[in-house]
Scaffold this active site. Structure first.
Site, PDB file in Angstrom:
ATOM      1  N   GLU A 229     -51.981  11.890 -17.014  1.00 25.63           N
ATOM      2  CA  GLU A 229     -50.937  12.910 -17.000  1.00 25.63           C
ATOM      3  C   GLU A 229     -49.874  12.664 -18.055  1.00 25.63           C
ATOM      4  OE1 GLU A 229     -49.117  12.884 -13.127  1.00 25.63           O
ATOM      5  OE2 GLU A 229     -51.053  12.402 -12.260  1.00 25.63           O
TER       6      GLU A 229
ATOM      7  N   CYS B 279     -53.471   2.108 -12.462  1.00 26.41           N
ATOM      8  CA  CYS B 279     -52.554   0.993 -12.703  1.00 26.41           C
ATOM      9  C   CYS B 279     -52.831  -0.110 -11.693  1.00 26.41           C
ATOM     10  CB  CYS B 279     -51.106   1.477 -12.554  1.00 26.41           C
ATOM     11  SG  CYS B 279     -49.869   0.218 -12.917  1.00 26.41           S
TER      12      CYS B 279
ATOM     13  N   CYS C 267     -45.259   3.505  -5.423  1.00 32.70           N
ATOM     14  CA  CYS C 267     -45.721   4.300  -6.570  1.00 32.70           C
ATOM     15  C   CYS C 267     -47.093   4.902  -6.332  1.00 32.70           C
ATOM     16  CB  CYS C 267     -45.734   3.432  -7.819  1.00 32.70           C
ATOM     17  SG  CYS C 267     -46.275   4.325  -9.280  1.00 32.70           S
TER      18      CYS C 267
ATOM     19  N   GLU D 298     -49.126   0.507 -16.838  1.00 30.59           N
ATOM     20  CA  GLU D 298     -48.127  -0.490 -17.220  1.00 30.59           C
ATOM     21  C   GLU D 298     -48.312  -0.768 -18.722  1.00 30.59           C
ATOM     22  OE1 GLU D 298     -45.403  -2.183 -16.257  1.00 30.59           O
ATOM     23  OE2 GLU D 298     -45.621  -3.208 -18.179  1.00 30.59           O
TER      24      GLU D 298
ATOM     25  N   SER E  20     -41.198   1.274 -20.790  1.00 32.89           N
ATOM     26  CA  SER E  20     -40.748   0.836 -19.465  1.00 32.89           C
ATOM     27  C   SER E  20     -41.761  -0.133 -18.870  1.00 32.89           C
ATOM     28  CB  SER E  20     -40.615   2.075 -18.567  1.00 32.89           C
ATOM     29  OG  SER E  20     -40.259   1.696 -17.260  1.00 32.89           O
TER      30      SER E  20
ATOM     31  N   SER F  58     -38.123  -1.807 -14.798  1.00 31.81           N
ATOM     32  CA  SER F  58     -38.133  -1.294 -13.427  1.00 31.81           C
ATOM     33  C   SER F  58     -37.737  -2.437 -12.501  1.00 31.81           C
ATOM     34  CB  SER F  58     -39.527  -0.778 -13.074  1.00 31.81           C
ATOM     35  OG  SER F  58     -39.846   0.307 -13.898  1.00 31.81           O
ATOM     36  N   LEU F  59     -36.479  -2.456 -12.128  1.00 30.71           N
ATOM     37  CA  LEU F  59     -35.979  -3.593 -11.349  1.00 30.71           C
ATOM     38  C   LEU F  59     -36.119  -3.310  -9.847  1.00 30.71           C
ATOM     39  CD1 LEU F  59     -34.641  -6.382 -11.602  1.00 30.71           C
ATOM     40  CD2 LEU F  59     -32.414  -5.246 -11.544  1.00 30.71           C
ATOM     41  N   HIS F  60     -35.482  -2.262  -9.398  1.00 29.20           N
ATOM     42  CA  HIS F  60     -35.641  -1.734  -8.038  1.00 29.20           C
ATOM     43  C   HIS F  60     -35.180  -2.622  -6.888  1.00 29.20           C
ATOM     44  CE1 HIS F  60     -37.677   1.270 -10.270  1.00 29.20           C
ATOM     45  NE2 HIS F  60     -38.899   0.836 -10.170  1.00 29.20           N
TER      46      HIS F  60
ATOM     47  N   CYS G 117     -44.736  10.153 -10.576  1.00 30.55           N
ATOM     48  CA  CYS G 117     -45.787   9.448 -11.294  1.00 30.55           C
ATOM     49  C   CYS G 117     -47.117   9.476 -10.574  1.00 30.55           C
ATOM     50  CB  CYS G 117     -45.380   8.001 -11.482  1.00 30.55           C
ATOM     51  SG  CYS G 117     -43.812   7.899 -12.285  1.00 30.55           S
TER      52      CYS G 117
HETATM   53  N1  SAH Z   1     -45.344   0.595 -15.244  1.00 34.80           N
HETATM   54  C1  SAH Z   1     -44.131   0.939 -15.908  1.00 34.80           C
HETATM   55  C2  SAH Z   1     -44.027   2.379 -16.335  1.00 34.80           C
HETATM   56  C3  SAH Z   1     -44.538   3.437 -15.394  1.00 34.80           C
HETATM   57  S1  SAH Z   1     -43.609   3.819 -13.967  1.00 34.80           S
HETATM   58  C4  SAH Z   1     -42.944   0.533 -15.053  1.00 34.80           C
HETATM   59  O1  SAH Z   1     -43.145   0.071 -13.947  1.00 34.80           O
HETATM   60  O2  SAH Z   1     -41.817   0.634 -15.513  1.00 34.80           O
HETATM   61  C5  SAH Z   1     -42.157   4.595 -14.538  1.00 34.80           C
HETATM   62  C6  SAH Z   1     -40.993   4.511 -13.555  1.00 34.80           C
HETATM   63  O3  SAH Z   1     -41.171   5.413 -12.456  1.00 34.80           O
HETATM   64  C7  SAH Z   1     -40.838   3.136 -12.962  1.00 34.80           C
HETATM   65  O4  SAH Z   1     -39.486   2.765 -12.915  1.00 34.80           O
HETATM   66  C8  SAH Z   1     -41.390   3.348 -11.576  1.00 34.80           C
HETATM   67  O5  SAH Z   1     -40.959   2.358 -10.727  1.00 34.80           O
HETATM   68  C9  SAH Z   1     -40.885   4.740 -11.256  1.00 34.80           C
HETATM   69  N2  SAH Z   1     -41.532   5.419 -10.130  1.00 34.80           N
HETATM   70  C10 SAH Z   1     -42.753   5.224  -9.620  1.00 34.80           C
HETATM   71  N3  SAH Z   1     -42.973   6.024  -8.554  1.00 34.80           N
HETATM   72  C11 SAH Z   1     -41.841   6.756  -8.378  1.00 34.80           C
HETATM   73  C12 SAH Z   1     -41.444   7.755  -7.453  1.00 34.80           C
HETATM   74  N4  SAH Z   1     -42.248   8.194  -6.495  1.00 34.80           N
HETATM   75  N5  SAH Z   1     -40.196   8.275  -7.577  1.00 34.80           N
HETATM   76  C13 SAH Z   1     -39.363   7.868  -8.563  1.00 34.80           C
HETATM   77  N6  SAH Z   1     -39.700   6.934  -9.463  1.00 34.80           N
HETATM   78  C14 SAH Z   1     -40.909   6.380  -9.391  1.00 34.80           C
END
Ligand code: SAH
Length: 341
Positions: free
Chosen positions: A89, A109, A116, A157, A188, A211-213, A330
Protein backbone atom coordinates in the site's frame (compact mmCIF):
# COMPACT_ATOMS: atom_id res chain seq x y z
CA UNK A 1 16.80 -8.62 -15.67
CA UNK A 2 17.09 -5.58 -13.45
CA UNK A 3 14.54 -2.79 -13.50
CA UNK A 4 15.89 0.53 -14.73
CA UNK A 5 13.94 2.21 -11.91
CA UNK A 6 16.20 0.56 -9.35
CA UNK A 7 19.46 1.93 -10.76
CA UNK A 8 21.05 4.97 -9.14
CA UNK A 9 22.65 7.59 -11.37
CA UNK A 10 26.06 6.64 -10.05
CA UNK A 11 25.53 3.00 -10.93
CA UNK A 12 24.29 3.93 -14.39
CA UNK A 13 27.35 6.11 -14.94
CA UNK A 14 29.61 3.24 -13.93
CA UNK A 15 27.67 1.00 -16.29
CA UNK A 16 28.22 3.33 -19.24
CA UNK A 17 31.89 3.90 -18.49
CA UNK A 18 32.37 0.14 -18.11
CA UNK A 19 30.88 -0.32 -21.58
CA UNK A 20 33.09 2.29 -23.17
CA UNK A 21 30.63 5.17 -23.24
CA UNK A 22 30.74 8.64 -21.76
CA UNK A 23 29.41 9.10 -18.27
CA UNK A 24 26.92 11.83 -19.25
CA UNK A 25 24.75 9.28 -21.06
CA UNK A 26 23.44 8.33 -17.64
CA UNK A 27 22.08 11.84 -17.09
CA UNK A 28 20.36 11.73 -20.48
CA UNK A 29 18.68 8.46 -19.55
CA UNK A 30 17.66 9.83 -16.14
CA UNK A 31 16.14 12.84 -17.84
CA UNK A 32 13.99 10.62 -20.08
CA UNK A 33 12.97 8.40 -17.19
CA UNK A 34 12.15 10.94 -14.53
CA UNK A 35 11.60 14.32 -16.20
CA UNK A 36 9.91 13.15 -19.38
CA UNK A 37 8.64 9.89 -17.90
CA UNK A 38 8.93 7.71 -20.99
CA UNK A 39 8.08 4.01 -20.63
CA UNK A 40 10.55 2.45 -23.08
CA UNK A 41 14.15 2.94 -24.17
CA UNK A 42 12.94 3.42 -27.76
CA UNK A 43 11.35 6.71 -26.89
CA UNK A 44 14.70 8.21 -25.84
CA UNK A 45 15.27 9.71 -29.26
CA UNK A 46 18.49 11.59 -28.59
CA UNK A 47 20.11 8.35 -27.42
CA UNK A 48 21.93 6.39 -30.13
CA UNK A 49 20.66 3.05 -31.34
CA UNK A 50 23.66 1.13 -30.02
CA UNK A 51 23.11 2.61 -26.54
CA UNK A 52 19.43 1.74 -26.63
CA UNK A 53 20.30 -1.82 -27.55
CA UNK A 54 22.81 -1.98 -24.70
CA UNK A 55 20.18 -0.72 -22.27
CA UNK A 56 17.59 -3.17 -23.55
CA UNK A 57 20.01 -6.06 -23.09
CA UNK A 58 20.63 -5.13 -19.47
CA UNK A 59 17.58 -3.44 -18.01
CA UNK A 60 13.83 -3.66 -18.23
CA UNK A 61 10.91 -1.36 -17.59
CA UNK A 62 8.49 -2.78 -15.10
CA UNK A 63 5.23 -1.60 -13.66
CA UNK A 64 3.06 -1.74 -10.58
CA UNK A 65 -0.61 -2.44 -11.02
CA UNK A 66 -3.12 -0.28 -9.17
CA UNK A 67 -5.52 -2.85 -7.69
CA UNK A 68 -7.66 -0.59 -5.55
CA UNK A 69 -8.05 3.04 -4.59
CA UNK A 70 -9.82 4.48 -1.65
CA UNK A 71 -10.24 8.15 -0.97
CA UNK A 72 -11.39 10.85 1.36
CA UNK A 73 -11.08 14.64 1.20
CA UNK A 74 -7.48 14.88 2.34
CA UNK A 75 -6.14 11.40 1.69
CA UNK A 76 -5.96 8.84 -1.07
CA UNK A 77 -4.92 5.28 -0.54
CA UNK A 78 -3.54 2.90 -3.16
CA UNK A 79 -3.22 -0.87 -3.16
CA UNK A 80 -0.54 -2.02 -5.60
CA UNK A 81 -0.05 -5.44 -7.16
CA UNK A 82 3.59 -6.46 -7.61
CA UNK A 83 4.83 -8.67 -10.45
CA UNK A 84 4.79 -11.77 -8.20
CA UNK A 85 1.20 -11.03 -7.10
CA UNK A 86 2.18 -9.71 -3.70
CA UNK A 87 0.50 -6.51 -2.61
CA UNK A 88 1.58 -3.32 -0.86
CA UNK A 89 0.00 0.00 0.00
CA UNK A 90 0.84 3.67 -0.32
CA UNK A 91 -1.08 6.60 1.13
CA UNK A 92 -1.10 10.09 -0.32
CA UNK A 93 -1.89 12.90 2.10
CA UNK A 94 -2.70 16.43 1.03
CA UNK A 95 -1.12 18.96 3.40
CA UNK A 96 -1.05 22.72 3.11
CA UNK A 97 2.72 22.45 2.53
CA UNK A 98 2.42 19.89 -0.28
CA UNK A 99 1.57 16.28 -1.06
CA UNK A 100 3.14 13.71 1.16
CA UNK A 101 3.32 10.05 0.16
CA UNK A 102 3.63 7.29 2.72
CA UNK A 103 5.22 4.30 1.04
CA UNK A 104 5.75 0.65 1.95
CA UNK A 105 9.20 -0.90 2.17
CA UNK A 106 8.38 -4.60 2.64
CA UNK A 107 5.61 -7.08 1.86
CA UNK A 108 4.36 -7.64 5.42
CA UNK A 109 6.51 -7.00 8.47
CA UNK A 110 8.29 -9.15 11.05
CA UNK A 111 8.63 -6.56 13.79
CA UNK A 112 5.43 -7.75 15.45
CA UNK A 113 4.28 -4.55 17.17
CA UNK A 114 1.17 -5.46 19.15
CA UNK A 115 -0.94 -2.52 17.94
CA UNK A 116 -0.02 -2.64 14.25
CA UNK A 117 -2.08 -4.12 11.48
CA UNK A 118 0.84 -4.55 9.06
CA UNK A 119 2.50 -7.09 11.28
CA UNK A 120 -0.50 -9.39 11.34
CA UNK A 121 0.71 -10.54 7.94
CA UNK A 122 4.32 -11.65 8.33
CA UNK A 123 7.05 -10.49 6.04
CA UNK A 124 7.00 -12.27 2.70
CA UNK A 125 9.93 -10.38 1.24
CA UNK A 126 11.70 -7.05 1.02
CA UNK A 127 10.65 -4.55 -1.61
CA UNK A 128 13.23 -3.85 -4.28
CA UNK A 129 14.25 -0.21 -4.74
CA UNK A 130 12.38 0.01 -8.05
CA UNK A 131 9.16 -1.10 -6.36
CA UNK A 132 9.48 1.85 -3.99
CA UNK A 133 10.32 4.30 -6.80
CA UNK A 134 7.32 3.10 -8.80
CA UNK A 135 4.92 3.82 -5.92
CA UNK A 136 5.80 7.49 -6.47
CA UNK A 137 5.74 7.42 -10.27
CA UNK A 138 2.42 5.55 -10.51
CA UNK A 139 0.58 7.91 -8.19
CA UNK A 140 1.99 11.03 -9.80
CA UNK A 141 0.86 9.64 -13.14
CA UNK A 142 -2.54 8.48 -11.89
CA UNK A 143 -3.72 11.82 -10.58
CA UNK A 144 -1.26 14.18 -12.19
CA UNK A 145 0.15 15.56 -8.96
CA UNK A 146 3.65 16.34 -7.82
CA UNK A 147 4.63 14.53 -4.65
CA UNK A 148 6.74 16.85 -2.52
CA UNK A 149 7.38 14.70 0.54
CA UNK A 150 8.00 10.99 1.04
CA UNK A 151 7.72 9.18 4.36
CA UNK A 152 8.77 5.56 4.76
CA UNK A 153 5.97 4.72 7.15
CA UNK A 154 3.86 2.28 5.18
CA UNK A 155 4.06 -1.49 5.52
CA UNK A 156 7.42 -2.81 6.62
CA UNK A 157 10.46 -1.84 8.64
CA UNK A 158 12.82 0.26 6.47
CA UNK A 159 15.84 -0.69 8.55
CA UNK A 160 15.10 -4.38 7.98
CA UNK A 161 15.61 -3.61 4.26
CA UNK A 162 18.44 -1.14 4.66
CA UNK A 163 20.39 -1.41 1.40
CA UNK A 164 17.34 -1.22 -0.87
CA UNK A 165 15.97 1.71 1.14
CA UNK A 166 19.22 3.68 0.88
CA UNK A 167 19.47 2.95 -2.85
CA UNK A 168 15.85 4.11 -3.20
CA UNK A 169 16.59 7.36 -1.39
CA UNK A 170 19.66 7.95 -3.56
CA UNK A 171 17.51 7.48 -6.68
CA UNK A 172 14.62 9.77 -5.73
CA UNK A 173 16.89 12.43 -4.23
CA UNK A 174 19.00 12.78 -7.37
CA UNK A 175 18.69 16.21 -8.96
CA UNK A 176 18.71 14.70 -12.41
CA UNK A 177 15.75 12.51 -11.56
CA UNK A 178 12.70 12.90 -9.32
CA UNK A 179 14.74 15.39 -7.27
CA UNK A 180 12.96 15.00 -3.95
CA UNK A 181 14.90 17.09 -1.44
CA UNK A 182 16.54 15.04 1.29
CA UNK A 183 14.88 17.19 3.95
CA UNK A 184 11.55 16.14 2.45
CA UNK A 185 12.27 12.45 2.98
CA UNK A 186 11.62 10.77 6.34
CA UNK A 187 12.65 7.28 7.38
CA UNK A 188 10.76 5.80 10.31
CA UNK A 189 12.08 2.90 12.34
CA UNK A 190 10.83 0.92 15.31
CA UNK A 191 14.39 1.07 16.65
CA UNK A 192 16.81 -1.27 14.89
CA UNK A 193 19.86 0.05 16.71
CA UNK A 194 22.68 -1.29 14.47
CA UNK A 195 21.03 0.34 11.47
CA UNK A 196 20.50 3.64 13.30
CA UNK A 197 24.26 3.57 13.84
CA UNK A 198 24.87 2.90 10.16
CA UNK A 199 22.39 5.62 9.18
CA UNK A 200 24.30 8.09 11.35
CA UNK A 201 27.08 7.98 8.74
CA UNK A 202 24.80 8.24 5.70
CA UNK A 203 25.77 11.37 3.83
CA UNK A 204 22.29 12.73 3.07
CA UNK A 205 20.26 15.04 5.29
CA UNK A 206 17.28 12.71 5.48
CA UNK A 207 14.91 12.96 8.47
CA UNK A 208 14.84 10.19 11.03
CA UNK A 209 11.70 9.27 12.99
CA UNK A 210 11.66 6.77 15.83
CA UNK A 211 8.54 4.85 16.79
CA UNK A 212 8.98 5.08 20.53
CA UNK A 213 5.44 4.61 21.86
CA UNK A 214 6.48 4.10 25.49
CA UNK A 215 8.59 5.93 28.08
CA UNK A 216 10.08 2.81 29.69
CA UNK A 217 11.10 -0.79 28.99
CA UNK A 218 8.23 -2.29 30.93
CA UNK A 219 5.56 -0.81 28.65
CA UNK A 220 7.64 -0.91 25.49
CA UNK A 221 8.39 -4.63 25.98
CA UNK A 222 4.66 -5.31 25.91
CA UNK A 223 4.03 -3.25 22.78
CA UNK A 224 7.08 -3.82 20.62
CA UNK A 225 9.13 -6.98 20.17
CA UNK A 226 12.13 -4.97 19.03
CA UNK A 227 12.49 -3.70 22.59
CA UNK A 228 13.47 -7.19 23.67
CA UNK A 229 16.49 -6.99 21.38
CA UNK A 230 17.40 -3.32 21.98
CA UNK A 231 16.38 -1.74 25.26
CA UNK A 232 15.36 1.90 25.51
CA UNK A 233 18.72 2.92 27.02
CA UNK A 234 20.61 1.44 24.08
CA UNK A 235 18.14 2.98 21.63
CA UNK A 236 18.46 6.42 23.21
CA UNK A 237 22.27 6.19 23.17
CA UNK A 238 22.26 5.47 19.45
CA UNK A 239 19.87 8.39 18.83
CA UNK A 240 21.90 10.81 20.92
CA UNK A 241 24.94 9.83 18.93
CA UNK A 242 23.00 10.33 15.68
CA UNK A 243 22.01 13.84 16.77
CA UNK A 244 25.56 14.68 17.80
CA UNK A 245 27.08 13.55 14.51
CA UNK A 246 24.39 14.84 12.11
CA UNK A 247 23.21 17.87 14.06
CA UNK A 248 19.71 16.94 13.00
CA UNK A 249 16.50 16.96 15.00
CA UNK A 250 14.87 13.58 15.53
CA UNK A 251 11.13 12.92 15.63
CA UNK A 252 9.68 10.55 18.20
CA UNK A 253 6.35 9.02 17.26
CA UNK A 254 4.12 8.17 20.18
CA UNK A 255 0.81 6.41 19.57
CA UNK A 256 -1.71 7.24 22.27
CA UNK A 257 -3.24 3.97 23.52
CA UNK A 258 -5.97 4.19 26.11
CA UNK A 259 -4.86 3.05 29.56
CA UNK A 260 -1.56 1.68 28.24
CA UNK A 261 0.88 4.54 27.65
CA UNK A 262 -1.25 7.67 28.04
CA UNK A 263 -1.17 8.38 31.79
CA UNK A 264 0.22 11.51 33.42
CA UNK A 265 3.06 9.43 34.86
CA UNK A 266 3.94 8.29 31.35
CA UNK A 267 4.01 11.92 30.18
CA UNK A 268 6.37 12.88 33.01
CA UNK A 269 8.59 9.87 32.41
CA UNK A 270 8.71 10.64 28.68
CA UNK A 271 9.65 14.25 29.41
CA UNK A 272 12.52 13.09 31.58
CA UNK A 273 13.69 10.61 28.98
CA UNK A 274 13.85 13.28 26.25
CA UNK A 275 14.97 16.26 28.32
CA UNK A 276 17.62 18.35 26.56
CA UNK A 277 17.52 16.35 23.32
CA UNK A 278 17.20 18.01 19.92
CA UNK A 279 13.92 16.31 19.15
CA UNK A 280 10.19 16.63 18.94
CA UNK A 281 7.37 14.31 19.81
CA UNK A 282 4.50 13.56 17.49
CA UNK A 283 1.51 12.29 19.47
CA UNK A 284 -0.51 10.00 17.21
CA UNK A 285 -4.19 9.30 17.89
CA UNK A 286 -4.36 5.52 17.53
CA UNK A 287 -6.13 4.35 14.42
CA UNK A 288 -8.35 1.57 15.76
CA UNK A 289 -8.68 -1.61 13.75
CA UNK A 290 -11.31 -4.30 14.04
CA UNK A 291 -8.77 -7.05 14.69
CA UNK A 292 -6.77 -5.50 17.48
CA UNK A 293 -8.06 -4.75 20.97
CA UNK A 294 -6.30 -1.45 21.67
CA UNK A 295 -8.43 1.68 22.01
CA UNK A 296 -7.45 5.23 21.18
CA UNK A 297 -6.98 7.68 24.02
CA UNK A 298 -9.66 10.33 24.43
CA UNK A 299 -9.05 13.79 23.06
CA UNK A 300 -8.94 15.09 26.63
CA UNK A 301 -6.21 12.62 27.63
CA UNK A 302 -4.18 13.46 24.56
CA UNK A 303 -4.39 17.18 25.35
CA UNK A 304 -3.37 16.62 28.98
CA UNK A 305 -0.42 14.52 27.87
CA UNK A 306 0.51 17.25 25.40
CA UNK A 307 0.37 19.92 28.11
CA UNK A 308 2.69 18.01 30.42
CA UNK A 309 5.28 17.63 27.67
CA UNK A 310 4.97 21.33 26.80
CA UNK A 311 5.41 22.38 30.42
CA UNK A 312 8.59 20.32 30.48
CA UNK A 313 9.91 22.13 27.40
CA UNK A 314 9.55 19.19 25.05
CA UNK A 315 8.58 20.16 21.48
CA UNK A 316 5.36 18.35 20.77
CA UNK A 317 2.62 18.19 18.15
CA UNK A 318 -0.54 16.15 17.84
CA UNK A 319 -0.83 14.42 14.50
CA UNK A 320 -3.82 15.33 12.45
CA UNK A 321 -5.90 12.22 11.81
CA UNK A 322 -5.79 10.97 8.25
CA UNK A 323 -7.51 8.19 6.57
CA UNK A 324 -9.24 6.33 9.36
CA UNK A 325 -12.36 6.34 7.21
CA UNK A 326 -10.56 4.78 4.27
CA UNK A 327 -8.80 1.99 6.19
CA UNK A 328 -5.60 3.93 5.88
CA UNK A 329 -4.20 2.73 9.15
CA UNK A 330 -1.01 0.92 8.32
CA UNK A 331 -1.67 -2.31 6.54
CA UNK A 332 -5.43 -2.22 6.80
CA UNK A 333 -6.27 -2.13 3.14
CA UNK A 334 -3.89 -4.94 2.32
CA UNK A 335 -4.96 -7.05 5.28
CA UNK A 336 -8.62 -6.66 4.34
CA UNK A 337 -7.89 -7.47 0.72
CA UNK A 338 -5.86 -10.59 1.54
CA UNK A 339 -8.59 -11.86 3.80
CA UNK A 340 -11.29 -11.11 1.25
CA UNK A 341 -13.07 -8.64 3.52
N1 SAH B 1 8.34 0.06 10.80
C1 SAH B 1 8.47 1.48 10.81
C2 SAH B 1 7.63 2.21 9.80
C3 SAH B 1 6.22 1.73 9.57
S1 SAH B 1 5.01 2.06 10.78
C4 SAH B 1 8.23 2.01 12.21
O1 SAH B 1 7.89 1.23 13.08
O2 SAH B 1 8.43 3.19 12.44
C5 SAH B 1 4.75 3.78 10.74
C6 SAH B 1 4.18 4.34 12.04
O3 SAH B 1 2.78 4.02 12.18
C7 SAH B 1 4.86 3.78 13.26
O4 SAH B 1 5.10 4.79 14.20
C8 SAH B 1 3.83 2.81 13.76
O5 SAH B 1 4.05 2.51 15.09
C9 SAH B 1 2.54 3.56 13.48
N2 SAH B 1 1.31 2.76 13.51
C10 SAH B 1 1.16 1.45 13.31
N3 SAH B 1 -0.14 1.08 13.45
C11 SAH B 1 -0.83 2.21 13.76
C12 SAH B 1 -2.19 2.48 14.03
N4 SAH B 1 -3.13 1.55 14.00
N5 SAH B 1 -2.53 3.77 14.32
C13 SAH B 1 -1.61 4.75 14.33
N6 SAH B 1 -0.31 4.53 14.08
C14 SAH B 1 0.09 3.30 13.79
Amino acid sequence: MRSIYGISLKELETFFVGNGYKKFKAKQVYDWLYKKRVKSFNEMYNVSKSVIELLEENFCFNDLEILAKNEDIDVKKYLFGLSDNNKVEAVLMYHDYGNSLCISTQVGCNMGCAFCESGRLKKVRNLESHEMVLQILKIEEDINVRISHVVLMGIGEPFDNYDNVINFINIINDNNGIALGSRHITVSTCGVVPKIKEFTNYDKQVNLAISLHAPNNEIRDKLMNINKAYKIEELMDSIKDYIKVTNRRVTFEYIMLQGINDTKDCAIELSNLLKGMNCYVNLIPYNETSHIEFKKSSQKTILEFYDILKKNNINVTIRREFGSKVSAACGQLRANFEEGL
